[in-house]
Design a protein around this motif. Structure first.
Motif, PDB file in Angstrom:
ATOM      1  N   GLY A 156       0.811  -1.205   0.000  1.00  0.00           N
ATOM      2  CA  GLY A 156       0.000   0.000   0.000  1.00  0.00           C
ATOM      3  C   GLY A 156       0.844   1.253   0.000  1.00  0.00           C
ATOM      4  O   GLY A 156       2.063   1.207   0.168  1.00  0.00           O
ATOM      5  N   TRP A 157       0.166   2.355  -0.225  1.00  0.00           N
ATOM      6  CA  TRP A 157       0.757   3.687  -0.152  1.00  0.00           C
ATOM      7  C   TRP A 157       0.097   4.439   0.999  1.00  0.00           C
ATOM      8  O   TRP A 157      -1.133   4.440   1.114  1.00  0.00           O
ATOM      9  CB  TRP A 157       0.544   4.460  -1.444  1.00  0.00           C
ATOM     10  CG  TRP A 157       1.351   3.945  -2.591  1.00  0.00           C
ATOM     11  CD1 TRP A 157       0.940   3.095  -3.577  1.00  0.00           C
ATOM     12  CD2 TRP A 157       2.715   4.251  -2.880  1.00  0.00           C
ATOM     13  NE1 TRP A 157       1.957   2.847  -4.451  1.00  0.00           N
ATOM     14  CE2 TRP A 157       3.069   3.554  -4.050  1.00  0.00           C
ATOM     15  CE3 TRP A 157       3.678   5.049  -2.267  1.00  0.00           C
ATOM     16  CZ2 TRP A 157       4.340   3.624  -4.626  1.00  0.00           C
ATOM     17  CZ3 TRP A 157       4.954   5.121  -2.833  1.00  0.00           C
ATOM     18  CH2 TRP A 157       5.272   4.417  -4.000  1.00  0.00           C
ATOM     19  N   PHE A 158       0.929   5.048   1.814  1.00  0.00           N
ATOM     20  CA  PHE A 158       0.470   5.880   2.906  1.00  0.00           C
ATOM     21  C   PHE A 158       1.112   7.250   2.757  1.00  0.00           C
ATOM     22  O   PHE A 158       2.084   7.407   2.028  1.00  0.00           O
ATOM     23  CB  PHE A 158       0.879   5.260   4.254  1.00  0.00           C
ATOM     24  CG  PHE A 158       0.111   4.009   4.602  1.00  0.00           C
ATOM     25  CD1 PHE A 158       0.358   2.813   3.942  1.00  0.00           C
ATOM     26  CD2 PHE A 158      -0.866   4.030   5.577  1.00  0.00           C
ATOM     27  CE1 PHE A 158      -0.356   1.659   4.251  1.00  0.00           C
ATOM     28  CE2 PHE A 158      -1.587   2.886   5.905  1.00  0.00           C
ATOM     29  CZ  PHE A 158      -1.329   1.707   5.238  1.00  0.00           C
ATOM     30  N   ARG A 159       0.562   8.234   3.453  1.00  0.00           N
ATOM     31  CA  ARG A 159       1.168   9.559   3.418  1.00  0.00           C
ATOM     32  C   ARG A 159       1.056  10.211   4.778  1.00  0.00           C
ATOM     33  O   ARG A 159       0.177   9.890   5.566  1.00  0.00           O
ATOM     34  CB  ARG A 159       0.521  10.435   2.352  1.00  0.00           C
ATOM     35  CG  ARG A 159      -0.930  10.797   2.614  1.00  0.00           C
ATOM     36  CD  ARG A 159      -1.498  11.537   1.404  1.00  0.00           C
ATOM     37  NE  ARG A 159      -2.900  11.933   1.613  1.00  0.00           N
ATOM     38  CZ  ARG A 159      -3.661  12.468   0.656  1.00  0.00           C
ATOM     39  NH1 ARG A 159      -3.167  12.668  -0.561  1.00  0.00           N
ATOM     40  NH2 ARG A 159      -4.909  12.795   0.935  1.00  0.00           N
ATOM     41  N   GLN A 160       1.982  11.118   5.021  1.00  0.00           N
ATOM     42  CA  GLN A 160       1.977  11.844   6.284  1.00  0.00           C
ATOM     43  C   GLN A 160       2.386  13.284   6.047  1.00  0.00           C
ATOM     44  O   GLN A 160       3.479  13.551   5.547  1.00  0.00           O
ATOM     45  CB  GLN A 160       2.921  11.187   7.291  1.00  0.00           C
ATOM     46  CG  GLN A 160       2.828  11.766   8.677  1.00  0.00           C
ATOM     47  CD  GLN A 160       3.533  10.903   9.708  1.00  0.00           C
ATOM     48  OE1 GLN A 160       4.353  10.048   9.381  1.00  0.00           O
ATOM     49  NE2 GLN A 160       3.199  11.102  10.976  1.00  0.00           N
ATOM     50  N   ALA A 161       1.479  14.189   6.365  1.00  0.00           N
ATOM     51  CA  ALA A 161       1.760  15.617   6.265  1.00  0.00           C
ATOM     52  C   ALA A 161       2.272  16.105   7.621  1.00  0.00           C
ATOM     53  O   ALA A 161       1.991  15.492   8.651  1.00  0.00           O
ATOM     54  CB  ALA A 161       0.491  16.365   5.868  1.00  0.00           C
ATOM     55  N   PRO A 162       3.009  17.212   7.636  1.00  0.00           N
ATOM     56  CA  PRO A 162       3.536  17.733   8.900  1.00  0.00           C
ATOM     57  C   PRO A 162       2.428  17.961   9.919  1.00  0.00           C
ATOM     58  O   PRO A 162       1.408  18.577   9.608  1.00  0.00           O
ATOM     59  CB  PRO A 162       4.197  19.051   8.475  1.00  0.00           C
ATOM     60  CG  PRO A 162       4.573  18.839   7.061  1.00  0.00           C
ATOM     61  CD  PRO A 162       3.478  17.990   6.479  1.00  0.00           C
ATOM     62  N   VAL A 169       6.099  14.617  -1.824  1.00  0.00           N
ATOM     63  CA  VAL A 169       5.235  15.159  -2.869  1.00  0.00           C
ATOM     64  C   VAL A 169       4.757  16.529  -2.400  1.00  0.00           C
ATOM     65  O   VAL A 169       4.186  16.647  -1.319  1.00  0.00           O
ATOM     66  CB  VAL A 169       4.033  14.240  -3.152  1.00  0.00           C
ATOM     67  CG1 VAL A 169       3.051  14.930  -4.100  1.00  0.00           C
ATOM     68  CG2 VAL A 169       4.498  12.921  -3.739  1.00  0.00           C
ATOM     69  N   THR A 170       5.010  17.544  -3.215  1.00  0.00           N
ATOM     70  CA  THR A 170       4.603  18.903  -2.883  1.00  0.00           C
ATOM     71  C   THR A 170       3.774  19.469  -4.022  1.00  0.00           C
ATOM     72  O   THR A 170       4.217  19.481  -5.168  1.00  0.00           O
ATOM     73  CB  THR A 170       5.819  19.794  -2.641  1.00  0.00           C
ATOM     74  OG1 THR A 170       6.620  19.238  -1.584  1.00  0.00           O
ATOM     75  CG2 THR A 170       5.384  21.202  -2.250  1.00  0.00           C
ATOM     76  N   VAL A 171       2.562  19.913  -3.698  1.00  0.00           N
ATOM     77  CA  VAL A 171       1.660  20.461  -4.692  1.00  0.00           C
ATOM     78  C   VAL A 171       1.399  21.920  -4.347  1.00  0.00           C
ATOM     79  O   VAL A 171       0.901  22.236  -3.266  1.00  0.00           O
ATOM     80  CB  VAL A 171       0.334  19.688  -4.744  1.00  0.00           C
ATOM     81  CG1 VAL A 171      -0.545  20.218  -5.874  1.00  0.00           C
ATOM     82  CG2 VAL A 171       0.578  18.196  -4.919  1.00  0.00           C
ATOM     83  N   THR A 205      -0.152  17.337  -0.529  1.00  0.00           N
ATOM     84  CA  THR A 205       1.236  17.523  -0.127  1.00  0.00           C
ATOM     85  C   THR A 205       1.543  16.720   1.126  1.00  0.00           C
ATOM     86  O   THR A 205       0.858  16.845   2.140  1.00  0.00           O
ATOM     87  CB  THR A 205       1.530  19.010   0.125  1.00  0.00           C
ATOM     88  OG1 THR A 205       1.398  19.725  -1.100  1.00  0.00           O
ATOM     89  CG2 THR A 205       2.935  19.200   0.679  1.00  0.00           C
ATOM     90  N   ALA A 206       2.555  15.862   1.052  1.00  0.00           N
ATOM     91  CA  ALA A 206       2.914  14.989   2.171  1.00  0.00           C
ATOM     92  C   ALA A 206       4.137  14.167   1.796  1.00  0.00           C
ATOM     93  O   ALA A 206       4.550  14.139   0.629  1.00  0.00           O
ATOM     94  CB  ALA A 206       1.759  14.055   2.520  1.00  0.00           C
ATOM     95  N   VAL A 225      -3.574   5.738   1.739  1.00  0.00           N
ATOM     96  CA  VAL A 225      -3.954   6.348   0.468  1.00  0.00           C
ATOM     97  C   VAL A 225      -4.573   5.292  -0.453  1.00  0.00           C
ATOM     98  O   VAL A 225      -5.670   5.477  -0.975  1.00  0.00           O
ATOM     99  CB  VAL A 225      -2.743   6.994  -0.215  1.00  0.00           C
ATOM    100  CG1 VAL A 225      -3.125   7.544  -1.587  1.00  0.00           C
ATOM    101  CG2 VAL A 225      -2.148   8.085   0.663  1.00  0.00           C
ATOM    102  N   ALA A 226      -3.856   4.211  -0.661  1.00  0.00           N
ATOM    103  CA  ALA A 226      -4.335   3.139  -1.524  1.00  0.00           C
ATOM    104  C   ALA A 226      -3.594   1.856  -1.188  1.00  0.00           C
ATOM    105  O   ALA A 226      -2.421   1.902  -0.825  1.00  0.00           O
ATOM    106  CB  ALA A 226      -4.133   3.492  -2.997  1.00  0.00           C
TER     107      ALA A 226
END
Length: 124
Positions: free
Chosen positions: A31-37, A120-122, A86-87, A44-45
């Motif tokens: 899977g994909w995970f994300r963590q923002a500050p 990843v920054t948007v 963004t994360a 995520v998926a």
């Protein structure tokens, strides 16, 4: 021994696309995970060994998880990116035993192998 290595992060403008890759072998579910500050890590998926996928509501219709078994690579295609995406994005993998024991796809405790993360920054 499972090794997990992410690549493909970067900076894009809102509405843009990125594709993340994760080189891994010996896994059963991933899977994909994300963590923002300042926030907790979130799923995520994910994709199971039979190909079944799960997506967070916030990315449905925009992100696609896929795998190339021959190349031992997991992908996350991210389209229509938003600033809130963004994360730091992490690839996670688990053995068959853990995939079977912990059935909740987004449970972080399910995955015993984690990559170092890719940013990843948007921008708006």
């Amino acid at each position: 021994q499972v090794q997990v290595v992410e690549s493909g992060g970067g900076s894009v403008q809102s509405g843009g696309s990125l594709r993340l890759s994760c080189a891994a072998s010996g896994y059963h579910c991933m899977g994909w995970f994300r963590q923002a500050p300042g926030k907790e890590r979130e799923g995520v998926a994910t994709i199971e060994n039979d190909g079944a996928t799960t997506y967070a509501d916030s990315v449905k219709g925009r992100f696609t998880i896929s795998q190339d078994i021959a190349k031992n690579t997991l992908y996350l295609q991210m389209n229509s990116l938003k600033p809130e995406d963004t994360a730091m994005y992490y690839c996670a993998a688990a053995s068959m035993a853990r995939c079977t024991l912990f059935v909740q796809a987004f449970g972080v405790h399910r995955y015993n192998y984690w990559g170092q993360g890719t940013q990843v920054t948007v921008s708006s």
